[in-house]
Design a protein around this motif. Structure first.
Motif, PDB file in Angstrom:
ATOM      1  N   THR A   1      -5.830  -5.242   2.704  1.00 36.20           N
ATOM      2  CA  THR A   1      -6.175  -4.199   1.752  1.00 36.20           C
ATOM      3  C   THR A   1      -6.152  -4.690   0.316  1.00 36.20           C
ATOM      4  O   THR A   1      -6.809  -4.128  -0.523  1.00 36.20           O
ATOM      5  CB  THR A   1      -5.232  -2.989   1.874  1.00 36.20           C
ATOM      6  N   SER A   2      -5.386  -5.710   0.015  1.00 38.53           N
ATOM      7  CA  SER A   2      -5.365  -6.196  -1.354  1.00 38.53           C
ATOM      8  C   SER A   2      -4.683  -7.545  -1.389  1.00 38.53           C
ATOM      9  O   SER A   2      -3.746  -7.799  -0.656  1.00 38.53           O
ATOM     10  CB  SER A   2      -4.627  -5.220  -2.271  1.00 38.53           C
ATOM     11  N   ASP A   3      -5.144  -8.384  -2.278  1.00 39.65           N
ATOM     12  CA  ASP A   3      -4.458  -9.636  -2.504  1.00 39.65           C
ATOM     13  C   ASP A   3      -4.189  -9.784  -3.996  1.00 39.65           C
ATOM     14  O   ASP A   3      -4.165 -10.868  -4.534  1.00 39.65           O
ATOM     15  CB  ASP A   3      -5.254 -10.823  -1.944  1.00 39.65           C
ATOM     16  N   THR A   4      -3.970  -8.641  -4.655  1.00 42.85           N
ATOM     17  CA  THR A   4      -3.695  -8.674  -6.079  1.00 42.85           C
ATOM     18  C   THR A   4      -2.200  -8.684  -6.315  1.00 42.85           C
ATOM     19  O   THR A   4      -1.435  -8.105  -5.565  1.00 42.85           O
ATOM     20  CB  THR A   4      -4.304  -7.449  -6.790  1.00 42.85           C
ATOM     21  N   THR A   5      -1.794  -9.375  -7.344  1.00 41.65           N
ATOM     22  CA  THR A   5      -0.409  -9.348  -7.767  1.00 41.65           C
ATOM     23  C   THR A   5      -0.391  -9.030  -9.246  1.00 41.65           C
ATOM     24  O   THR A   5      -1.350  -9.285  -9.965  1.00 41.65           O
ATOM     25  CB  THR A   5       0.286 -10.712  -7.533  1.00 41.65           C
TER      26      THR A   5
ATOM     27  N   PRO B   1       4.367  -2.593 -14.321  1.00 47.14           N
ATOM     28  CA  PRO B   1       5.046  -1.609 -13.473  1.00 47.14           C
ATOM     29  C   PRO B   1       4.047  -0.653 -12.846  1.00 47.14           C
ATOM     30  O   PRO B   1       3.062  -0.297 -13.472  1.00 47.14           O
ATOM     31  CB  PRO B   1       5.969  -0.874 -14.457  1.00 47.14           C
ATOM     32  N   SER B   2       4.297  -0.232 -11.595  1.00 43.20           N
ATOM     33  CA  SER B   2       3.417   0.741 -10.945  1.00 43.20           C
ATOM     34  C   SER B   2       4.149   2.043 -10.680  1.00 43.20           C
ATOM     35  O   SER B   2       3.675   2.886  -9.954  1.00 43.20           O
ATOM     36  CB  SER B   2       2.862   0.171  -9.640  1.00 43.20           C
TER      37      SER B   2
ATOM     38  N   CYS C   1      -4.021  -1.045  -9.820  1.00 44.55           N
ATOM     39  CA  CYS C   1      -4.055  -1.525  -8.429  1.00 44.55           C
ATOM     40  C   CYS C   1      -2.679  -1.413  -7.778  1.00 44.55           C
ATOM     41  O   CYS C   1      -2.574  -1.087  -6.591  1.00 44.55           O
ATOM     42  CB  CYS C   1      -4.570  -2.959  -8.365  1.00 44.55           C
ATOM     43  N   GLY C   2      -1.630  -1.654  -8.540  1.00 38.57           N
ATOM     44  CA  GLY C   2      -0.279  -1.496  -8.012  1.00 38.57           C
ATOM     45  C   GLY C   2      -0.019  -0.062  -7.588  1.00 38.57           C
ATOM     46  O   GLY C   2       0.582   0.198  -6.536  1.00 38.57           O
ATOM     47  N   ALA C   3      -0.497   0.898  -8.395  1.00 39.69           N
ATOM     48  CA  ALA C   3      -0.331   2.313  -8.052  1.00 39.69           C
ATOM     49  C   ALA C   3      -1.113   2.662  -6.790  1.00 39.69           C
ATOM     50  O   ALA C   3      -0.612   3.367  -5.917  1.00 39.69           O
ATOM     51  CB  ALA C   3      -0.764   3.193  -9.219  1.00 39.69           C
TER      52      ALA C   3
ATOM     53  N   ALA D   1       0.590   1.245  -3.787  1.00 44.94           N
ATOM     54  CA  ALA D   1       1.808   1.990  -3.456  1.00 44.94           C
ATOM     55  C   ALA D   1       1.514   3.241  -2.630  1.00 44.94           C
ATOM     56  O   ALA D   1       2.320   3.628  -1.789  1.00 44.94           O
ATOM     57  CB  ALA D   1       2.566   2.360  -4.731  1.00 44.94           C
ATOM     58  N   VAL D   2       0.365   3.869  -2.872  1.00 44.21           N
ATOM     59  CA  VAL D   2       0.026   5.096  -2.133  1.00 44.21           C
ATOM     60  C   VAL D   2      -0.952   4.839  -0.987  1.00 44.21           C
ATOM     61  O   VAL D   2      -1.292   5.759  -0.243  1.00 44.21           O
ATOM     62  CB  VAL D   2      -0.520   6.195  -3.075  1.00 44.21           C
ATOM     63  N   ALA D   3      -1.395   3.599  -0.837  1.00 45.09           N
ATOM     64  CA  ALA D   3      -2.381   3.258   0.195  1.00 45.09           C
ATOM     65  C   ALA D   3      -1.947   3.661   1.601  1.00 45.09           C
ATOM     66  O   ALA D   3      -2.753   4.233   2.345  1.00 45.09           O
ATOM     67  CB  ALA D   3      -2.723   1.772   0.144  1.00 45.09           C
ATOM     68  N   PRO D   4      -0.700   3.418   2.006  1.00 47.63           N
ATOM     69  CA  PRO D   4      -0.318   3.785   3.377  1.00 47.63           C
ATOM     70  C   PRO D   4      -0.432   5.290   3.648  1.00 47.63           C
ATOM     71  O   PRO D   4      -0.893   5.682   4.722  1.00 47.63           O
ATOM     72  CB  PRO D   4       1.140   3.319   3.486  1.00 47.63           C
ATOM     73  N   GLN D   5      -0.036   6.127   2.711  1.00 49.71           N
ATOM     74  CA  GLN D   5      -0.084   7.570   2.963  1.00 49.71           C
ATOM     75  C   GLN D   5      -1.500   8.131   2.892  1.00 49.71           C
ATOM     76  O   GLN D   5      -1.794   9.158   3.491  1.00 49.71           O
ATOM     77  CB  GLN D   5       0.845   8.332   2.007  1.00 49.71           C
ATOM     78  N   LEU D   6      -2.412   7.462   2.182  1.00 48.76           N
ATOM     79  CA  LEU D   6      -3.788   7.945   2.045  1.00 48.76           C
ATOM     80  C   LEU D   6      -4.799   7.109   2.824  1.00 48.76           C
ATOM     81  O   LEU D   6      -5.995   7.384   2.770  1.00 48.76           O
ATOM     82  CB  LEU D   6      -4.189   7.967   0.566  1.00 48.76           C
ATOM     83  N   ASN D   7      -4.339   6.075   3.505  1.00 51.26           N
ATOM     84  CA  ASN D   7      -5.215   5.162   4.246  1.00 51.26           C
ATOM     85  C   ASN D   7      -6.260   4.507   3.346  1.00 51.26           C
ATOM     86  O   ASN D   7      -7.402   4.302   3.761  1.00 51.26           O
ATOM     87  CB  ASN D   7      -5.889   5.881   5.426  1.00 51.26           C
TER      88      ASN D   7
END
Length: 168
Positions: free
Chosen positions: A30-34, A38-39, A51-53, A56-62
């Motif tokens: 899903t991402s290879d960004t670092t 702060p997110s 992208c950090g934000a 962080a919510v990617a799992p709950q929103l797919n």
């Protein structure tokens, strides 16, 4: 690929399938960004990691295919037919939302004032601008191949999920 118009521009790119071990199914990266930004809530909007934000919510929103667009913007796939983008505006408040097209309404996201713009760039697009301060905001822009309702549903869910992570 979905292209966002005048209010927010950008595109998304495909994820990469990663082979699993014997007997497992491939997984999508899903991402290879670092980032060192702060997110989560606190700090200034200029230091907010879009992208950090989204990660962080990617799992709950797919969310998938989370990709930086530039320093202030990140794109993601909400569904196979709907894309979203998260963009910060450290020097533009809700009063600065460009509303020359579409249907504008005031709303709230969590405890924050927000503006929804249906048809922000196309008939199927939707934007929610969430106030951080009187002179700064975060936009969540959605574009769907299906309908404006799908775009507005996506941006509402993303904005609600990232709102607690915004600077106070």
């Amino acid at each position: 690929m979905t292209v966002f118009g005048a209010v927010a521009t950008g595109c998304t790119t495909g994820g990469t399938a990663t082979p699993g071990t014997t007997g497992s199914t491939p997984t999508e990266q899903t991402s290879d960004t670092t980032s060192t930004k702060p997110s989560t809530g606190g700090g200034s909007l200029a230091d907010f990691d879009t992208c950090g934000a989204l990660n962080a919510v990617a799992p709950q929103l797919n969310l998938t295919e989370i990709t930086p667009d530039d320093a202030d913007k990140c794109d993601a796939e909400f569904s196979p037919t709907t894309s979203v983008a998260l963009q910060i505006w450290p020097d533009k408040g809700l009063a600065d939302v460009v509303t020359t097209t579409g249907e504008v309404s005031s709303t709230t996201v969590g405890s924050r004032k927000a503006t929804m713009l249906k048809g922000s760039t196309t008939d199927e697009s939707c934007l929610i601008a969430v106030e951080v301060t009187a002179t700064s905001r975060v936009d969540v822009v959605g574009s769907s191949n299906n309908s404006q309702a799908d775009s507005c549903d996506a941006v509402t869910k993303v904005a609600t999920a990232i709102e607690p992570k915004l600077p106070k």
